[in-house]
Design an enzyme around this catalytic site. Structure first.
Site: not given
Ligand code: GLN
Length: 479
Positions: A77, A152, A176
Site C-alpha cells: 500500500k 482505504s 481499511s
Molecule cells: N473507513 C475508515 C476511515 O475512513 C477506515 C480507514 C482506515 O482503516 N484507514 O477512517
C-alpha cells in the site's frame, strides 16, 4: 503456465524445478499490464523485481539458504515506506516523495527474500472506505468494474483479488484491510495493535493504525504475519512478547471454541438482511458442530463510529501538521508569501477534500472550548469498550460480526454523503478502538452475486487462535 495458489505450493514447485522466481515475476508483470484499467498499482518496480527474481533463482541453484518468503511477490500500500522508492499516501502533497528509509515491515520481508513488485493505490492518507479519495483516481473492483473495491486499501485488495501479486500489505485504522477484503472476496487480517511495528507506516491515527495483510488463504497470511511481527527498537508500542510461529500452528484438531455475537449488530436496521441471515445461519451451524455460540449484551455499538471519528480525526489533525511544504513534498509555487499564507497555500492545494474535512474536524474537537465535549468523551467511550471487550473475552474466544452493512456499492454512489460513508464503518472500528486482532473471511456470496465476509475478532495478541479458527472456517467452508 505459471499459476499461483499458495506460498507453500509455489515453494514446492520451485524446489521441484517446475517454476522459477523469474517466471513468477514475469507472470505478475503481465497480469498487471493487462489489468492497468483497474488502477490498483500507483507504480511498479519492474526492472528491480526482475533483477531480484534472477538473483534468487541463482541463489537457490547455488544451494544458498532460502528465506521463508523466497521469491514471494508482494505489493505495498502506498503508505508504507521502502527506501529509495516513492511513497505518496495517494496525495498530491507527497507527489514524487522518495522514502529515505524502509519500514520495519518491509525490511523484514526483504530479509526473508521477498520481492516487492510495486506500490498500491489507496484513499489519500488512508482516509476513506471506497478508494475514491485518491490523487491517482479510483480503483475498480475486478468482480464488477462499476463497483468500488472498498477502502482505504482498495488497490491492495484488488491486487490480490485480480491475481496481480501473491499477497499484499495494507493498513487498517478503522477497517481499511477488512472492508476491502470483504468487498473483493479475499482474506484480510488486521493484527492486534502493537503486533507489527508502525515504523515507516505513514501515520493517520497513531493509536489505531496497524499494518495488515491481504491473501488468498490463511497459511499465506500467517506466514507473512510471522515474518513481520515482533519487537522493534523504532516503535515502542510494539508488544515485547515473543512472536508465535503462526504458520505451523494452524491446526486445531477437534477443539471446540466459544463464540459471542451481538444481537444489536445482527438486528441493526442498516444491515442488509441477507448478510444478517447468513451470519445467523453460520452461528447455528457452529453450534450444531459442537461449538458454544451465544448472544451477549454489548450496548456500545452506536457509540463506536462517533468515538472513532472524533479520536482519529484528532490524531490525524496533529499527524498531518508535518506536511507544511517546508519539510516534505509539495510546496506552493506562489512567490513572496508570509509563513502562514505559505502554509495555507501549500496545504490548500496539496490535500484533497476528505483529508481537509478530517483535519478541520480534528482541529475542532481538540479546540479549547470543545475538547471535553468531544475528545474527552470519546476517550471515555474507548475506555468503556476496553473494559467491555476484556469482560467478553473472559468467557469467549471470539466475537463474530459482519464486516460491512452491505456488499460493494457502485462507484459514485456514496461519495457525496460522507456521513453515510462513515456510518458504514460500524462493524470494523471496534477492533481498532479496542486494539484487538480481527479478520475478514470470504465465506459468503450474496444473491446479487457479490462476495461478503465474516468478521472474527479475538482477544488482544491472540492471533494464534484467530488464525486457527479462520483456517478451520475457510477450509471447511462450513455452509
Ligand atoms: N473507513 C475508515 C476511515 O475512513 C477506515 C480507514 C482506515 O482503516 N484507514 O477512517
Amino acid at each position: 503456465m505459471f499459476e499461483f495458489t499458495s506460498i507453500e505450493q509455489y515453494h514446492a514447485q520451485l524446489r521441484e524445478g517446475k517454476t522459477t522466481c523469474l517466471q513468477g515475476v514475469e507472470h505478475f508483470l503481465d497480469r498487471i499490464t493487462s489489468a492497468l484499467h483497474l488502477n490498483a498499482f500507483t507504480e511498479t518496480f519492474t526492472d528491480e523485481a526482475l533483477q531480484k527474481a534472477k538473483q534468487l533463482d541463482q541463489k537457490r541453484k547455488d544451494g544458498g539458504p532460502c528465506g521463508k518468503l523466497h521469491g514471494v511477490v508482494i505489493g505495498l500500500k502506498d503508505v508504507i515506506c521502502y527506501k529509495d522508492h516513492k511513497v505518496t499516501a495517494a496525495s498530491n502533497i507527497l507527489k514524487n516523495f522518495i522514502s529515505v528509509y524502509s519500514s520495519t515491515a518491509v525490511e523484514r520481508l526483504l530479509a526473508e527474500d521477498a520481492i516487492i513488485i510495486g506500490n498500491l493505490n489507496c484513499d489519500e492518507f488512508a482516509m476513506g472506505s471506497s478508494n475514491e479519495n485518491s490523487a491517482y483516481g479510483k480503483v475498480l473492483n475486478a468482480l464488477d468494474e462499476t463497483r468500488v473495491p472498498g477502502g482505504s486499501s482498495g488497490g491492495s485488495a484488488v491486487a490480490v483479488q485480480a491475481g496481480l501479486c501473491m499477497v499484499s500489505l495494507g493498513s487498517d485504522t478503522g477497517g481499511s484491510v477488512r472492508q476491502p477484503a470483504d468487498f473483493c472476496g479475499i482474506v484480510g487480517l488486521k493484527p492486534g495493535y502493537g503486533r507489527i511495528s508502525r515504523y515507516g507506516l505513514i501515520a493517520y491515527a497513531s493509536s489505531f493504525d496497524q499494518i495488515g495483510i491481504f491473501g488468498n488463504n490463511i497459511a499465506d497470511v500467517a506466514l507473512m504475519l510471522e515474518v513481520m511481527a515482533g519487537p522493534d527498537d523504532f516503535d515502542s508500542t510494539v508488544s515485547q512478547k515473543e512472536v508465535p510461529s503462526y504458520s505451523t500452528q494452524l491446526k486445531t484438531g477437534n477443539k471446540k471454541f466459544r463464540f459471542a455475537y451481538f444481537e444489536e449488530a445482527l438486528n441493526h436496521p442498516g444491515l442488509d438482511p441477507e448478510i444478517a441471515s447468513s451470519i445467523k445461519e453460520l452461528a447455528g451451524q457452529l453450534k450444531s458442530d459442537g461449538h458454544e455460540v451465544n448472544a451477549v449484551e454489548f450496548g456500545l455499538l452506536d457509540y463506536m463510529v462517533p468515538a472513532y471519528y472524533v479520536l482519529t480525526t484528532a490524531e490525524a489533525s496533529s499527524n498531518l501538521s508535518r506536511y507544511d511544504g517546508v519539510r516534505y513534498g509539495y510546496r506552493t509555487p506562489k512567490p513572496g508569501l508570509e509563513l502562514t499564507d505559505f502554509y495555507k497555500a501549500t496545504r490548500s492545494a496539496g490535500f484533497g477534500l476528505e483529508v481537509k474535512r478530517r483535519i478541520m474536524l480534528g482541529t475542532f474537537v481538540l479546540s479549547a472550548g470543545y475538547y471535553d465535549a468531544y475528545y474527552t468523551r470519546a476517550q471515555k467511550v474507548r475506555k468503556l469498550l476496553f473494559e467491555r471487550t476484556g469482560q467478553i473475552f473472559e468467557n469467549y474466544d471470539f466475537i463474530i460480526m459482519p464486516v460491512s452493512p452491505f456488499t460493494a456499492f457502485k462507484a459514485g454512489e456514496k461519495i457525496g454523503d460522507p456521513i453515510a460513508m462513515y456510518l458504514a464503518d460500524i462493524y470494523t472500528v471496534m477492533a481498532n478502538l479496542a486494539g484487538i486482532p480481527a479478520i475478514s473471511l470470504p465465506l459468503f456470496t450474496h444473491s446479487n452475486g457479490l462476495p461478503f465476509g465474516l468478521q472474527v475478532m479475538a482477544n488482544r495478541l491472540n492471533e494464534v487462535s484467530l488464525l486457527q479458527i479462520s483456517n478451520l472456517l475457510l477450509q471447511e467452508k462450513i455452509l
